[in-house]
Design a protein around this motif. Sequence first.
Motif, mmCIF file in Angstrom:
data_model
loop_
_atom_site.group_PDB
_atom_site.id
_atom_site.type_symbol
_atom_site.label_atom_id
_atom_site.label_comp_id
_atom_site.label_asym_id
_atom_site.label_seq_id
_atom_site.Cartn_x
_atom_site.Cartn_y
_atom_site.Cartn_z
ATOM 1 N N VAL A 209 -3.971 2.378 -0.188
ATOM 2 C CA VAL A 209 -4.963 3.239 -0.848
ATOM 3 C C VAL A 209 -6.029 2.381 -1.516
ATOM 4 O O VAL A 209 -7.216 2.698 -1.463
ATOM 5 C CB VAL A 209 -4.264 4.168 -1.878
ATOM 6 C CG1 VAL A 209 -5.290 4.908 -2.727
ATOM 7 C CG2 VAL A 209 -3.362 5.162 -1.167
ATOM 8 N N ARG A 210 -5.596 1.315 -2.137
ATOM 9 C CA ARG A 210 -6.552 0.430 -2.797
ATOM 10 C C ARG A 210 -7.549 -0.152 -1.792
ATOM 11 O O ARG A 210 -8.755 -0.146 -2.017
ATOM 12 C CB ARG A 210 -5.799 -0.722 -3.486
ATOM 13 C CG ARG A 210 -6.709 -1.731 -4.160
ATOM 14 C CD ARG A 210 -5.953 -2.960 -4.574
ATOM 15 N NE ARG A 210 -5.514 -3.737 -3.416
ATOM 16 C CZ ARG A 210 -4.638 -4.739 -3.456
ATOM 17 N NH1 ARG A 210 -4.083 -5.072 -4.606
ATOM 18 N NH2 ARG A 210 -4.302 -5.410 -2.368
ATOM 19 N N ASP A 211 -7.025 -0.614 -0.648
ATOM 20 C CA ASP A 211 -7.896 -1.288 0.306
ATOM 21 C C ASP A 211 -8.848 -0.313 1.001
ATOM 22 O O ASP A 211 -9.998 -0.639 1.242
ATOM 23 C CB ASP A 211 -7.058 -2.049 1.335
ATOM 24 C CG ASP A 211 -6.342 -3.236 0.681
ATOM 25 O OD1 ASP A 211 -6.734 -3.583 -0.460
ATOM 26 O OD2 ASP A 211 -5.405 -3.789 1.278
ATOM 27 N N SER A 212 -8.369 0.869 1.352
ATOM 28 C CA SER A 212 -9.243 1.900 1.922
ATOM 29 C C SER A 212 -8.491 3.220 1.909
ATOM 30 O O SER A 212 -7.558 3.425 2.697
ATOM 31 C CB SER A 212 -9.643 1.542 3.353
ATOM 32 O OG SER A 212 -10.246 2.662 3.956
ATOM 33 N N ASP A 213 -8.893 4.093 1.010
ATOM 34 C CA ASP A 213 -8.131 5.341 0.909
ATOM 35 C C ASP A 213 -8.316 6.223 2.138
ATOM 36 O O ASP A 213 -7.422 6.967 2.532
ATOM 37 C CB ASP A 213 -8.425 6.092 -0.393
ATOM 38 C CG ASP A 213 -9.895 6.322 -0.629
ATOM 39 O OD1 ASP A 213 -10.693 5.903 0.227
ATOM 40 O OD2 ASP A 213 -10.225 6.922 -1.664
ATOM 41 N N LEU A 214 -9.478 6.060 2.797
ATOM 42 C CA LEU A 214 -9.719 6.846 4.006
ATOM 43 C C LEU A 214 -8.766 6.399 5.110
ATOM 44 O O LEU A 214 -8.101 7.219 5.753
ATOM 45 C CB LEU A 214 -11.181 6.662 4.449
ATOM 46 C CG LEU A 214 -11.677 7.627 5.495
ATOM 47 C CD1 LEU A 214 -11.687 9.045 4.958
ATOM 48 C CD2 LEU A 214 -13.083 7.232 5.952
ATOM 49 N N ALA A 215 -8.683 5.084 5.298
ATOM 50 C CA ALA A 215 -7.785 4.541 6.322
ATOM 51 C C ALA A 215 -6.340 4.893 5.998
ATOM 52 O O ALA A 215 -5.551 5.232 6.889
ATOM 53 C CB ALA A 215 -7.945 3.029 6.405
ATOM 54 N N ALA A 216 -5.999 4.857 4.708
ATOM 55 C CA ALA A 216 -4.624 5.189 4.315
ATOM 56 C C ALA A 216 -4.301 6.623 4.657
ATOM 57 O O ALA A 216 -3.207 6.934 5.143
ATOM 58 C CB ALA A 216 -4.465 4.953 2.816
ATOM 59 N N GLU A 217 -5.264 7.509 4.425
ATOM 60 C CA GLU A 217 -5.037 8.925 4.718
ATOM 61 C C GLU A 217 -4.854 9.124 6.226
ATOM 62 O O GLU A 217 -4.007 9.908 6.652
ATOM 63 C CB GLU A 217 -6.221 9.746 4.212
ATOM 64 C CG GLU A 217 -5.882 11.211 4.067
ATOM 65 C CD GLU A 217 -6.764 11.908 3.044
ATOM 66 O OE1 GLU A 217 -7.828 11.346 2.710
ATOM 67 O OE2 GLU A 217 -6.370 12.976 2.581
ATOM 68 N N VAL A 218 -5.645 8.400 7.001
ATOM 69 C CA VAL A 218 -5.530 8.482 8.463
ATOM 70 C C VAL A 218 -4.131 8.018 8.898
ATOM 71 O O VAL A 218 -3.547 8.550 9.832
ATOM 72 C CB VAL A 218 -6.643 7.640 9.129
ATOM 73 C CG1 VAL A 218 -6.409 7.506 10.625
ATOM 74 C CG2 VAL A 218 -8.002 8.262 8.871
ATOM 75 N N LEU A 219 -3.605 7.046 8.156
ATOM 76 C CA LEU A 219 -2.268 6.535 8.489
ATOM 77 C C LEU A 219 -1.155 7.488 8.057
ATOM 78 O O LEU A 219 0.023 7.230 8.283
ATOM 79 C CB LEU A 219 -2.055 5.179 7.801
ATOM 80 C CG LEU A 219 -2.790 3.998 8.425
ATOM 81 C CD1 LEU A 219 -2.697 2.789 7.509
ATOM 82 C CD2 LEU A 219 -2.215 3.655 9.796
ATOM 83 N N GLY A 220 -1.514 8.541 7.375
ATOM 84 C CA GLY A 220 -0.503 9.533 6.989
ATOM 85 C C GLY A 220 -0.021 9.407 5.565
ATOM 86 O O GLY A 220 0.939 10.056 5.159
ATOM 87 N N ILE A 221 -0.697 8.579 4.803
ATOM 88 C CA ILE A 221 -0.305 8.430 3.388
ATOM 89 C C ILE A 221 -0.955 9.544 2.578
ATOM 90 O O ILE A 221 -2.148 9.822 2.745
ATOM 91 C CB ILE A 221 -0.753 7.045 2.851
ATOM 92 C CG1 ILE A 221 0.033 5.941 3.553
ATOM 93 C CG2 ILE A 221 -0.576 6.950 1.340
ATOM 94 C CD1 ILE A 221 -0.507 4.548 3.326
ATOM 95 N N ASN A 222 -0.165 10.169 1.735
ATOM 96 C CA ASN A 222 -0.709 11.212 0.864
ATOM 97 C C ASN A 222 -1.428 10.506 -0.300
ATOM 98 O O ASN A 222 -0.800 10.075 -1.263
ATOM 99 C CB ASN A 222 0.419 12.096 0.344
ATOM 100 C CG ASN A 222 -0.103 13.271 -0.454
ATOM 101 O OD1 ASN A 222 -1.202 13.222 -0.986
ATOM 102 N ND2 ASN A 222 0.690 14.322 -0.519
#
Lengths: 353, 426
Positions: A209-222
Amino acid sequence: MNICLPCGVYNTKYAKDMAIVRTRSHWLLLLAGIVLSLGVPVFLNLHWLSWVIETCIIIIAVLGLYFVTGLCGQISLGQAGFMAIGSYSTAILIGQAGFSYWLALPTSALITGCIAVTFGLPSLRVKGFYLAMATLASQFLILWLITHPPLHHLTGGDNGLTTPAPEIGNIVFNSYESWFFVVMVFMWLMIYFAKNIARTRVGRAFVAVRDSDLAAEVLGINVFRCKLLSFFIAGLFAGIAGSLFAPYITRIAPENFSLEKSIWYLGMLVVGGSGSVVGAVFGVVFIRLLQQITVILGPSITHIPIVGPPLANYLGGIVFGMVIIIFLIFEPRGLNHRWQTFKTSYRLHPFSY
Amino acid sequence: MRGIRFRKWGALVVTAGFLACSMFMVPGIQTNVKAEDVEGEIVIGYDVGMTGPYSATCFVMAQAAEDYWKQHDYKLAVDGKTYKVKFLLVDNKGDVSLSVSNFNRFVGDGAAIVRTEWTPGGVNLMPLAEKARVPVIVGGFTKGLFVPPTKYTYLAQPSYPGILCASVKWYKENVWKGPEKMKLGLLLWDSAFGRSSHIDEVYAYLKEDLNIDVLPTVFFPVKVQDFTPHLMRLKGQGADLIFMQALASQYAMLAKDARRLNVTPKTDLMSTLWCLSDKYIELAGAASEGTYGIWAWNVGVSDDNPSNPVVKKLRDCMEQYRGNRYYDVNYFQGWMGQYINQHALEMAIKKYGFPVTGEQVAECLSNMPPWDWGLTKSFSGYSGGDRLGWHEIKVFQVKNDKVVGVSDWVPEPAEFLKRAPWIIGK
């Protein structure tokens, strides 16, 4: 990170790669560190003993910030305010609800965690400076509530609240020497928890989330859950720090939890290195030692003609401001990075690479 | 390889040793006298905000305290015997944590008495003083500091609520001449200092005993930038007198805004302790003319004469070390603090002999009888649970850019003390 391991040590298993303590030397150093730290009261006078106790408590509070800022990339300017909740909850639970300290401590931590979550809610919609402003509001709001009606009857307003000394059976923790051991044990435990959480799935999600919250969300992280969880853990740590602080200081008052402290907790993390547990510890120790040095040197320079008194008045602010600027320019990764560099070069000596 | 390993461990040991030693090597700020024929050494701790937010007033106090002991050559004498004074002056930067750490340093160094120059510091040191059995004298006031009174915490000034009541009473009896009920506007700083007068006993006294119409109290923020809304509100309600509880810079801002909004001279301005000074006149300029303020010492120029040897000695000290007999009014507070410390230590040495412990000094303070100390009309002492020491003030006014005394000593009103007996330890 493998370069940080001594020559000839290889991670042959995944578990070994994930281990917090990896080699026999690490274990020895850790044990020596724990034993030495527990032996501190023998060597220190009252002044430095109280300094060490407070430093340990601040380390716990700053470790909370390490989650929300260092790992999850959110800014929080309300850590001292959250500590206030922990301290006041403890004092009120013991003094007015008849709790034992050892029950009041986890309860206060949970209360603080829950309140921190409510102030973390804006993190879904706002980032950076805007989030800083939202968390800044928590600092003001908490202190205002403590000192004004209707809660001031409960909190003692400006007069503060006294916390009785905690007890276990016949042991009463009413001296610095005895409270030191409790604080030290908690500090080591919280360091372990912090290290441990950082290497779990939750910790890795925070980093994503810190590095890129958009990418994290795409990866399935809430993402929202992650951000709120980081605020909760930060609050939990602040609550424990506040709860340990109350019996140490004996009487808690609003001045113990000022905005300046919140800012400095963040500054300590920046100076130490926001992305590491060791950095948080380094940052706290470094800034607090610097603070003692300015306390000692400040009055001395007043005797210098012309520049003396005006410079002394602002010496603390000037020194701390300079330290932050210097670190941001020359070592943005903080003291921890310097420490890692030193370790690496030490291990590789006499070879440069 | 063996050499490298040896160097590694050697470096570690040296680093660890250096770190350990450095912990003990960092010295405190202390001032020593030359080795002479003295009976022994007495340690006094002074915790003061020499830097940081309180430095504007406290820096001068720290200078005065240091000058006090220089003036006395870091010695005190009892029954013909001389004792060396180790005076530990440590900065707290306006940070409570540092006050606590400083107090521990004093106790660790064997201090028999400690002074802290701010209320929040005092609130935090109160339980520590009891634990360490070392008395603390606090420069400030708040109810929590002496309810209930303890043997280890003392103050040294009249109470802020008492000052408010005394000065308003004086104003009503000596200045105000309106045919109707006098209207009083209270402007209180939204801080521990300002709110210390926001107590039921004050309102009851003003309304019922003084028969004054007290307008709804207006609080202003710690970092106030403009008094326009506060003044307009009080003007709209027809305040005859506005009493402010804050510091000199806020009072100067208030005076300037009041002049700009034509609130003054129709409405008078009055402030609590610490405000009326040369610095205030410099900041407020012409707007300072006619405004009132309070001091709790013999600060008038007329008091500087041989008939009052204590004030003369204080002014001599200012002249000797600061080059000006009227250097700064805040100097009184710093000098006075050490004067009380010396008196307390002398009492303890006389009673218990040398060396004295904090416990013994506290015992002497708790039974301290009235003392003719010269800085005020009287010092009522600390016996009987009274932890303030004295209860009288003088009202001053700015006339032609000078701070001029306009009243004699005005005591905290008896009717008010009846309503708030805790102020005198009852």
